[in-house]
Design a protein around this motif. Sequence first.
Motif: not given
Length: 188
Positions: A169-188
């Motif tokens: 499966g490593s031949e398909h690479g990796e993924v990165e996910y992220a969340l910033v504080r401003a987006d988290w605060e908007q979703r609350r």
Amino acid sequence: MHVFLETEQLVLRPFADTDADADRLFALDNDPDVMRFINGGRPTSRRTIQAQTLPRLLHDYPCFGTRGYWAADEKDTGAFLGWFEFRPLDDHSPLVVELGYRLNKAAWGKGYATEGSRALVGKGFTDLGVERVTANTMTVNTRSRRVMEKAGLSFLRNFTGDWPEAIAGSEHGEVEYALVRADWEQRR
């Protein structure tokens, strides 16, 4: 026992430099299904657990005044489920942290990974001065990717990591996910 964080179903506590925690980690890291996306399912020696794994999990981060890896116990039974990572990428700055988790098979599919991740993200943004949470996994690790999404993180990019030894499966690479504080605060 010092408790770092409690949720409805979980208690997150610091690891201890004890035979009991070493035994728990040894069992976790020697389950080929648990380690499938980490090292291809190869076993880990007890010596490696004691000399490398446990010291990494015991590391204190000056910017947090605490550790970045937490043993996860089931709240009702006290059973060891695995661990969560919520560690700063820089020892001296809490701004960017990496979220991770490794749970035993008995804990899969019960919402523990999502619950623990959400709680850590919330604590990071409200109490620890975190501005950005990031998480990585193999592209083919769909279960972990789903946990990241349920915890509020969004897909950021695909990339190719430097794998010392290729695993399925490593031949398909990796993924990165992220969340910033401003987006988290908007979703609350």
